[in-house]
Design an enzyme around this catalytic site. Structure first.
Site, short mmCIF file in Angstrom:
data_model
loop_
_atom_site.label_atom_id
_atom_site.label_comp_id
_atom_site.label_asym_id
_atom_site.label_seq_id
_atom_site.Cartn_x
_atom_site.Cartn_y
_atom_site.Cartn_z
N ASN A 41 -26.98 -58.16 -23.24
CA ASN A 41 -26.90 -57.07 -22.27
C ASN A 41 -25.58 -56.34 -22.51
OD1 ASN A 41 -29.34 -57.77 -21.00
ND2 ASN A 41 -28.30 -59.27 -19.71
N HIS A 67 -21.83 -62.25 -24.85
CA HIS A 67 -22.65 -63.48 -24.82
C HIS A 67 -24.06 -63.16 -25.25
CE1 HIS A 67 -22.56 -61.59 -20.81
NE2 HIS A 67 -23.83 -61.94 -20.69
N ILE A 120 -26.06 -70.62 -15.27
CA ILE A 120 -26.03 -71.17 -13.91
C ILE A 120 -27.21 -70.67 -13.07
CG2 ILE A 120 -24.65 -69.39 -12.75
CD1 ILE A 120 -22.87 -71.68 -11.67
N HIS A 150 -27.85 -64.39 -24.71
CA HIS A 150 -28.74 -65.23 -23.89
C HIS A 150 -29.83 -65.78 -24.82
CE1 HIS A 150 -27.68 -63.50 -19.78
NE2 HIS A 150 -27.24 -62.52 -20.56
P1 AMP Z 1 -25.08 -60.67 -18.13
O1 AMP Z 1 -25.85 -60.03 -17.01
O2 AMP Z 1 -25.72 -60.46 -19.47
O3 AMP Z 1 -23.63 -60.30 -18.09
O4 AMP Z 1 -25.22 -62.23 -17.89
C1 AMP Z 1 -24.23 -63.02 -17.32
C2 AMP Z 1 -24.86 -64.37 -17.13
O5 AMP Z 1 -23.84 -65.31 -16.85
C3 AMP Z 1 -25.86 -64.44 -15.97
O6 AMP Z 1 -27.13 -64.84 -16.48
C4 AMP Z 1 -25.24 -65.46 -15.03
O7 AMP Z 1 -26.20 -66.27 -14.39
C5 AMP Z 1 -24.36 -66.25 -15.96
N1 AMP Z 1 -23.22 -66.91 -15.34
C6 AMP Z 1 -22.30 -66.37 -14.50
N2 AMP Z 1 -21.39 -67.27 -14.14
C7 AMP Z 1 -21.71 -68.43 -14.78
C8 AMP Z 1 -21.16 -69.73 -14.81
N3 AMP Z 1 -20.05 -70.05 -14.11
N4 AMP Z 1 -21.77 -70.69 -15.54
C9 AMP Z 1 -22.88 -70.39 -16.24
N5 AMP Z 1 -23.46 -69.17 -16.27
C10 AMP Z 1 -22.89 -68.21 -15.53
#
Ligand code: AMP
Ligand code: ZN
Length: 115
Positions: A88, A101, A32, A103
């Site tokens: 991360n 997750h 997002i 990236h």
């Molecule tokens: P992290 O910092 O590795 O936990 O990354 C979490 C990621 O999730 C971030 O890059 C956010 O932009 C992404 N994120 C959070 N909420 C959503 C959402 N509803 N849809 C898509 N991506 C999201």
């Protein structure tokens, strides 16, 4: 499903996401808040908190997640120039969502060392 987990809610269809790929074990969707022209997240459908909490029994699922990330990166046109796959982990790792997750970041030149 872990009730207060935003990614579990995306899997359950309770929060919308821009889906890129979906099968019985993993889901991929556009981040997002993209940090590169292509920024896709690949998550297991089973809630696993982070790479720090995986077990040997999770190996097949993690293998599937990574081979899916590889195939998606190719399908998204990233393989020729290259891309980055990032996990991360925890506070120092910059983790914000505690559902494992990967990236997939591509479409621009990445810096090293990472910030
Ligand atoms: P992290 O910092 O590795 O936990 O990354 C979490 C990621 O999730 C971030 O890059 C956010 O932009 C992404 N994120 C959070 N909420 C959503 C959402 N509803 N849809 C898509 N991506 C999201
Ligand atoms: Zn979850």
């Amino acid at each position: 499903m872990t009730t207060d987990c935003i990614f579990c809610k995306i899997i359950a269809g309770e929060i919308p996401a821009s889906k890129v790929y979906d099968d019985d074990r993993v889901l991929a969707f556009n981040d997002i808040n993209p940090q590169a022209p292509t920024h896709v997240l690949v998550i297991p459908k089973r809630h696993i908190e982070s790479l720090a909490t995986v077990n040997p029994e999770d190996g097949d699922l993690l293998g599937h997640l990574l081979t899916t990330a590889s195939r998606l990166a190719t399908d998204l046109g990233l393989a020729e120039r290259g891309y980055r796959v990032v996990f991360n982990i925890g506070e120092d790792g910059g983790m914000a969502v505690y559902h494992l997750h990967a990236h997939i970041l591509g479409g621009r030149r990445m810096a090293w060392p990472p910030g």
